[in-house]
Design a protein around this motif. Structure first.
Motif, PDB file in Angstrom:
ATOM      1  N   MET A   1     -37.584 -10.990 -22.652  1.00 14.94           N
ATOM      2  CA  MET A   1     -37.590 -12.135 -23.523  1.00 14.94           C
ATOM      3  C   MET A   1     -38.950 -12.251 -24.194  1.00 14.94           C
ATOM      4  O   MET A   1     -39.955 -11.899 -23.612  1.00 14.94           O
ATOM      5  CB  MET A   1     -37.291 -13.397 -22.726  1.00 14.94           C
ATOM      6  CG  MET A   1     -35.874 -13.478 -22.256  1.00 14.94           C
ATOM      7  SD  MET A   1     -35.626 -14.985 -21.353  1.00 14.94           S
ATOM      8  CE  MET A   1     -34.482 -14.370 -20.146  1.00 14.94           C
ATOM      9  N   ILE A   2     -38.936 -12.754 -25.374  1.00 13.80           N
ATOM     10  CA  ILE A   2     -40.138 -12.854 -26.177  1.00 13.80           C
ATOM     11  C   ILE A   2     -40.475 -14.324 -26.397  1.00 13.80           C
ATOM     12  O   ILE A   2     -39.604 -15.110 -26.732  1.00 13.80           O
ATOM     13  CB  ILE A   2     -39.923 -12.156 -27.539  1.00 13.80           C
ATOM     14  CG1 ILE A   2     -39.524 -10.698 -27.338  1.00 13.80           C
ATOM     15  CG2 ILE A   2     -41.157 -12.280 -28.406  1.00 13.80           C
ATOM     16  CD1 ILE A   2     -39.013 -10.049 -28.593  1.00 13.80           C
ATOM     17  N   LEU A   3     -41.732 -14.681 -26.194  1.00 17.40           N
ATOM     18  CA  LEU A   3     -42.162 -16.055 -26.494  1.00 17.40           C
ATOM     19  C   LEU A   3     -42.560 -16.100 -27.958  1.00 17.40           C
ATOM     20  O   LEU A   3     -43.449 -15.395 -28.391  1.00 17.40           O
ATOM     21  CB  LEU A   3     -43.333 -16.452 -25.601  1.00 17.40           C
ATOM     22  CG  LEU A   3     -43.828 -17.873 -25.746  1.00 17.40           C
ATOM     23  CD1 LEU A   3     -42.700 -18.853 -25.426  1.00 17.40           C
ATOM     24  CD2 LEU A   3     -44.986 -18.121 -24.813  1.00 17.40           C
ATOM     25  N   LEU A   7     -40.406 -20.957 -28.419  1.00 16.89           N
ATOM     26  CA  LEU A   7     -38.988 -20.744 -28.153  1.00 16.89           C
ATOM     27  C   LEU A   7     -38.830 -19.449 -27.384  1.00 16.89           C
ATOM     28  O   LEU A   7     -39.546 -18.488 -27.616  1.00 16.89           O
ATOM     29  CB  LEU A   7     -38.193 -20.638 -29.463  1.00 16.89           C
ATOM     30  CG  LEU A   7     -38.142 -21.862 -30.343  1.00 16.89           C
ATOM     31  CD1 LEU A   7     -37.436 -21.511 -31.652  1.00 16.89           C
ATOM     32  CD2 LEU A   7     -37.416 -23.000 -29.664  1.00 16.89           C
ATOM     33  N   PHE A   8     -37.864 -19.429 -26.488  1.00 13.97           N
ATOM     34  CA  PHE A   8     -37.578 -18.179 -25.811  1.00 13.97           C
ATOM     35  C   PHE A   8     -36.467 -17.471 -26.558  1.00 13.97           C
ATOM     36  O   PHE A   8     -35.478 -18.078 -26.950  1.00 13.97           O
ATOM     37  CB  PHE A   8     -37.176 -18.417 -24.356  1.00 13.97           C
ATOM     38  CG  PHE A   8     -38.346 -18.717 -23.482  1.00 13.97           C
ATOM     39  CD1 PHE A   8     -39.183 -17.697 -23.068  1.00 13.97           C
ATOM     40  CD2 PHE A   8     -38.624 -20.006 -23.075  1.00 13.97           C
ATOM     41  CE1 PHE A   8     -40.275 -17.956 -22.260  1.00 13.97           C
ATOM     42  CE2 PHE A   8     -39.701 -20.287 -22.263  1.00 13.97           C
ATOM     43  CZ  PHE A   8     -40.532 -19.259 -21.859  1.00 13.97           C
ATOM     44  N   LEU A   9     -36.637 -16.195 -26.749  1.00 13.56           N
ATOM     45  CA  LEU A   9     -35.700 -15.389 -27.499  1.00 13.56           C
ATOM     46  C   LEU A   9     -35.150 -14.301 -26.605  1.00 13.56           C
ATOM     47  O   LEU A   9     -35.899 -13.637 -25.891  1.00 13.56           O
ATOM     48  CB  LEU A   9     -36.405 -14.767 -28.702  1.00 13.56           C
ATOM     49  CG  LEU A   9     -35.612 -13.740 -29.482  1.00 13.56           C
ATOM     50  CD1 LEU A   9     -34.515 -14.446 -30.261  1.00 13.56           C
ATOM     51  CD2 LEU A   9     -36.515 -12.978 -30.413  1.00 13.56           C
ATOM     52  N   GLN A  10     -33.863 -14.103 -26.659  1.00 11.38           N
ATOM     53  CA  GLN A  10     -33.221 -13.018 -25.919  1.00 11.38           C
ATOM     54  C   GLN A  10     -32.660 -12.051 -26.948  1.00 11.38           C
ATOM     55  O   GLN A  10     -31.888 -12.431 -27.812  1.00 11.38           O
ATOM     56  CB  GLN A  10     -32.095 -13.580 -25.045  1.00 11.38           C
ATOM     57  CG  GLN A  10     -31.321 -12.511 -24.314  1.00 11.38           C
ATOM     58  CD  GLN A  10     -30.253 -13.139 -23.452  1.00 11.38           C
ATOM     59  OE1 GLN A  10     -30.455 -14.139 -22.815  1.00 11.38           O
ATOM     60  NE2 GLN A  10     -29.106 -12.538 -23.422  1.00 11.38           N
ATOM     61  N   PHE A  21     -24.990 -16.225 -21.352  1.00 17.48           N
ATOM     62  CA  PHE A  21     -26.236 -16.464 -20.621  1.00 17.48           C
ATOM     63  C   PHE A  21     -27.242 -17.199 -21.512  1.00 17.48           C
ATOM     64  O   PHE A  21     -27.866 -18.170 -21.100  1.00 17.48           O
ATOM     65  CB  PHE A  21     -26.822 -15.147 -20.120  1.00 17.48           C
ATOM     66  CG  PHE A  21     -28.147 -15.295 -19.439  1.00 17.48           C
ATOM     67  CD1 PHE A  21     -28.224 -15.693 -18.120  1.00 17.48           C
ATOM     68  CD2 PHE A  21     -29.335 -15.029 -20.118  1.00 17.48           C
ATOM     69  CE1 PHE A  21     -29.448 -15.835 -17.479  1.00 17.48           C
ATOM     70  CE2 PHE A  21     -30.562 -15.172 -19.494  1.00 17.48           C
ATOM     71  CZ  PHE A  21     -30.614 -15.575 -18.166  1.00 17.48           C
ATOM     72  N   ALA A  22     -27.387 -16.735 -22.761  1.00 19.86           N
ATOM     73  CA  ALA A  22     -28.333 -17.359 -23.687  1.00 19.86           C
ATOM     74  C   ALA A  22     -27.962 -18.809 -23.948  1.00 19.86           C
ATOM     75  O   ALA A  22     -28.830 -19.681 -24.004  1.00 19.86           O
ATOM     76  CB  ALA A  22     -28.375 -16.575 -24.996  1.00 19.86           C
ATOM     77  N   LYS A  23     -26.680 -19.071 -24.087  1.00 17.83           N
ATOM     78  CA  LYS A  23     -26.229 -20.437 -24.337  1.00 17.83           C
ATOM     79  C   LYS A  23     -26.526 -21.336 -23.141  1.00 17.83           C
ATOM     80  O   LYS A  23     -27.037 -22.443 -23.286  1.00 17.83           O
ATOM     81  CB  LYS A  23     -24.732 -20.451 -24.644  1.00 17.83           C
ATOM     82  CG  LYS A  23     -24.228 -21.798 -25.056  1.00 17.83           C
ATOM     83  CD  LYS A  23     -22.767 -21.731 -25.462  1.00 17.83           C
ATOM     84  CE  LYS A  23     -22.294 -23.118 -25.883  1.00 17.83           C
ATOM     85  NZ  LYS A  23     -20.905 -23.110 -26.328  1.00 17.83           N
ATOM     86  N   ILE A  24     -26.230 -20.853 -21.928  1.00 21.21           N
ATOM     87  CA  ILE A  24     -26.475 -21.627 -20.709  1.00 21.21           C
ATOM     88  C   ILE A  24     -27.967 -21.930 -20.546  1.00 21.21           C
ATOM     89  O   ILE A  24     -28.357 -23.039 -20.185  1.00 21.21           O
ATOM     90  CB  ILE A  24     -25.938 -20.888 -19.470  1.00 21.21           C
ATOM     91  CG1 ILE A  24     -24.411 -20.865 -19.500  1.00 21.21           C
ATOM     92  CG2 ILE A  24     -26.436 -21.518 -18.181  1.00 21.21           C
ATOM     93  CD1 ILE A  24     -23.790 -19.926 -18.468  1.00 21.21           C
ATOM     94  N   LYS A  25     -28.812 -20.957 -20.827  1.00 20.17           N
ATOM     95  CA  LYS A  25     -30.256 -21.111 -20.644  1.00 20.17           C
ATOM     96  C   LYS A  25     -30.965 -21.707 -21.855  1.00 20.17           C
ATOM     97  O   LYS A  25     -32.177 -21.915 -21.832  1.00 20.17           O
ATOM     98  CB  LYS A  25     -30.898 -19.756 -20.307  1.00 20.17           C
ATOM     99  CG  LYS A  25     -30.421 -19.148 -19.001  1.00 20.17           C
ATOM    100  CD  LYS A  25     -30.860 -19.979 -17.831  1.00 20.17           C
ATOM    101  CE  LYS A  25     -30.492 -19.342 -16.508  1.00 20.17           C
ATOM    102  NZ  LYS A  25     -30.956 -20.081 -15.365  1.00 20.17           N
ATOM    103  N   LEU A  27     -31.394 -20.340 -24.939  1.00 18.36           N
ATOM    104  CA  LEU A  27     -32.217 -19.326 -25.585  1.00 18.36           C
ATOM    105  C   LEU A  27     -31.692 -18.992 -26.969  1.00 18.36           C
ATOM    106  O   LEU A  27     -30.479 -18.976 -27.193  1.00 18.36           O
ATOM    107  CB  LEU A  27     -32.222 -18.038 -24.752  1.00 18.36           C
ATOM    108  CG  LEU A  27     -32.653 -18.148 -23.298  1.00 18.36           C
ATOM    109  CD1 LEU A  27     -32.415 -16.846 -22.572  1.00 18.36           C
ATOM    110  CD2 LEU A  27     -34.100 -18.546 -23.213  1.00 18.36           C
ATOM    111  N   GLN A  28     -32.597 -18.708 -27.876  1.00 21.84           N
ATOM    112  CA  GLN A  28     -32.192 -18.123 -29.151  1.00 21.84           C
ATOM    113  C   GLN A  28     -31.746 -16.705 -28.837  1.00 21.84           C
ATOM    114  O   GLN A  28     -32.380 -16.008 -28.037  1.00 21.84           O
ATOM    115  CB  GLN A  28     -33.364 -18.117 -30.127  1.00 21.84           C
ATOM    116  CG  GLN A  28     -33.013 -17.555 -31.482  1.00 21.84           C
ATOM    117  CD  GLN A  28     -34.213 -17.531 -32.410  1.00 21.84           C
ATOM    118  OE1 GLN A  28     -35.220 -18.177 -32.165  1.00 21.84           O
ATOM    119  NE2 GLN A  28     -34.088 -16.773 -33.470  1.00 21.84           N
TER     120      GLN A  28
END
Length: 116
Positions: A1-3, A7-10, A21-25, A27-28
């Motif tokens: 993941m990139i900061l 914002l955290f990006l997956q 997973f991205a939706k639950i956490k 994450l973009q």
């Protein structure tokens, strides 16, 4: 993941479980479709580093012909240690090995993966 801008990006391949997973956490999420020969998206998103790391880990683990789950942490730590020191001189790697052997680990890799 990139900061990126707080914002955290997956960035993943197109497997559907990553989107959930991205939706639950919260994450973009950006996907790269390798089946369509897409290697880079929007000029910055790619998964080549992850794929390369995964191939190195998989190749290294194959020599053991399977490992017990209860020892997986040890194998992952061993691989990580080898990766971190791969560009160091032999003497420095031996020194780091001795120091590492005397330190108590304060995390459990499998537990961290399960919590993600």
């Amino acid at each position: 993941m990139i900061l990126l801008d707080k914002l955290f990006l997956q960035c993943t391949d197109t497997a559907t479980n990553y989107k959930k997973f991205a939706k639950i956490k919260g994450l973009q999420h950006e996907t790269v479709n390798e089946r369509q020969k897409q290697r880079v998206k929007k000029g910055i998103y790619h998964i080549q580093h992850v794929n390369n790391f995964h191939n190195r880990l998989k190749g290294w683990m194959e020599r053991f012909q399977g490992v017990a789950t209860k020892y997986l942490d040890n194998y992952l730590y061993w691989f990580r240690w080898l990766e971190l020191g791969k560009n160091s001189a032999f003497e420095k790697r031996v020194e780091q090995m001795l120091i590492s052997a005397c330190q108590k680990l304060n995390y459990n890799t499998v537990e961290i993966i399960k919590m993600a």
